[in-house]
Design a protein around this motif. Structure first.
Motif, PDB file in Angstrom:
ATOM      1  N   ALA A   1       1.007  -0.959  -0.131  1.00 49.24           N
ATOM      2  CA  ALA A   1       0.175  -0.180  -0.283  1.00 49.24           C
ATOM      3  C   ALA A   1       0.701   1.077   0.318  1.00 49.24           C
ATOM      4  CB  ALA A   1      -1.231  -0.401   1.051  1.00 49.24           C
TER       5      ALA A   1
ATOM      6  N   LEU B   1      -2.956   0.150  -3.818  1.00 46.74           N
ATOM      7  CA  LEU B   1      -2.710  -0.652  -3.510  1.00 46.74           C
ATOM      8  C   LEU B   1      -2.474  -1.480  -4.582  1.00 46.74           C
ATOM      9  CD1 LEU B   1      -6.231  -1.740  -0.894  1.00 46.74           C
ATOM     10  CD2 LEU B   1      -3.527  -1.469  -0.203  1.00 46.74           C
TER      11      LEU B   1
ATOM     12  N   SER C   1      -0.622   3.425   4.931  1.00 44.32           N
ATOM     13  CA  SER C   1      -0.535   2.892   4.623  1.00 44.32           C
ATOM     14  C   SER C   1      -0.266   1.468   4.844  1.00 44.32           C
ATOM     15  CB  SER C   1       1.225   2.860   3.989  1.00 44.32           C
ATOM     16  OG  SER C   1       1.702   2.813   4.559  1.00 44.32           O
TER      17      SER C   1
ATOM     18  N   ASP D   1      -7.464  -3.414   3.913  1.00 47.68           N
ATOM     19  CA  ASP D   1      -8.205  -4.451   2.288  1.00 47.68           C
ATOM     20  C   ASP D   1      -7.958  -6.070   2.508  1.00 47.68           C
ATOM     21  OD1 ASP D   1      -7.629  -4.800  -0.846  1.00 47.68           O
ATOM     22  OD2 ASP D   1      -5.551  -5.518  -0.195  1.00 47.68           O
TER      23      ASP D   1
END
Length: 231
Positions: free
Chosen positions: A53, A73, A216, A223
């Motif tokens: 990320a 991503l 990040s 995710d």
DNA sequence: GCGACAG
DNA sequence: ATCTTGTCGC
């Protein structure tokens, strides 16, 4: 922020080194006379398995508050090889910059610029590809020799390699290890260090880098938690 | 031959 | 970068 399309990406160490040799001559070491830096962008990348990320956080340098942020991503674009680190995360970072609605006055990389074996670290590479001012603020040394800077915040010493100054070891907090500041593109070392000190009123690392780091990691975690995925 | 080696 | 508990210090 508009950024030119990326060239074909190297797949081997040999190709990557050739790219560095070719782009190195495009570094601009001049600095605008009154260097006006009102906004800065901190860039950082977090990794997990085969994912990454890339986060960018734009801060107002006076207020140190967030102007805009983006996360991309992706997958690493190159294996990690010391000296070729930029090839790993540059594509994701460039995409993140494209998604910004503002154009920051200075890009601050988590790594080095001229303090690199070929004088072409991530900050130089990013600066040349975007045409924008960029610096590197690294947590550890990659190349060069330096004397331990004085104990107080603001103390610094030159990092030299082959008889040239490639960066500075800068103490951003009293009693804490120094960071390594080097020029990337279109800024001078004094300005780079002055900005770094303004971004470190409380911690060792620039506020911009710290914010991008948190963003990040957060993005990678959410995710992973996301429902669905590959069939 | 033995280390050093951004993240 | 990431893997990891407790621990020393403000």
């Amino acid at each position: 922020m508009d950024v030119p399309d990326l060239p074909p990406w190297p797949a081997t160490v040999r190709e990557a080194e050739a790219v560095q040799d070719r782009l190195r001559s495009r570094i601009d070491l001049a600095c605008p006379d009154p260097p006006s830096v009102r906004t800065v962008a901190g860039l950082d990348v977090a990794y997990a398995e085969d994912r990454l990320a890339a986060a960018i956080v734009v801060l107002d340098l006076d207020r140190l508050d967030v102007v805009e942020e983006t996360v991309v991503l992706d997958r690493p674009s190159f294996p990690y090889v010391p000296g070729l680190f930029a090839f790993r995360e540059l594509p994701a970072l460039i995409e993140g910059l494209r998604r910004l609605s503002v154009t920051p006055d200075l890009l601050i990389c988590d790594g080095h610029g001229l303090a690199h074996p070929k004088r072409f670290g991530l900050a130089c590479h990013l600066g040349v590809l975007t045409g924008r001012p960029a610096i590197g603020v690294g947590k550890t040394r990659l190349v060069g020799a330096y004397d331990e800077p004085g104990a107080d915040r603001g103390s610094w010493s030159s990092v030299t390699e082959d008889g040239e100054v490639v960066g500075r070891a800068l103490r951003t907090q009293t009693g804490v290890r120094p960071v390594f500041v080097s020029v990337g593109h279109r800024v001078d070392l004094d300005t780079a260090c002055a900005v770094t000190l303004r971004l470190t009123p409380r911690y060792r690392l620039p506020e911009s880098t710290r914010r991008a780091d948190r963003l990040s990691r957060r993005a990678l975690a959410s995710d992973r938690a996301r429902p669905g995925g590959a069939p």
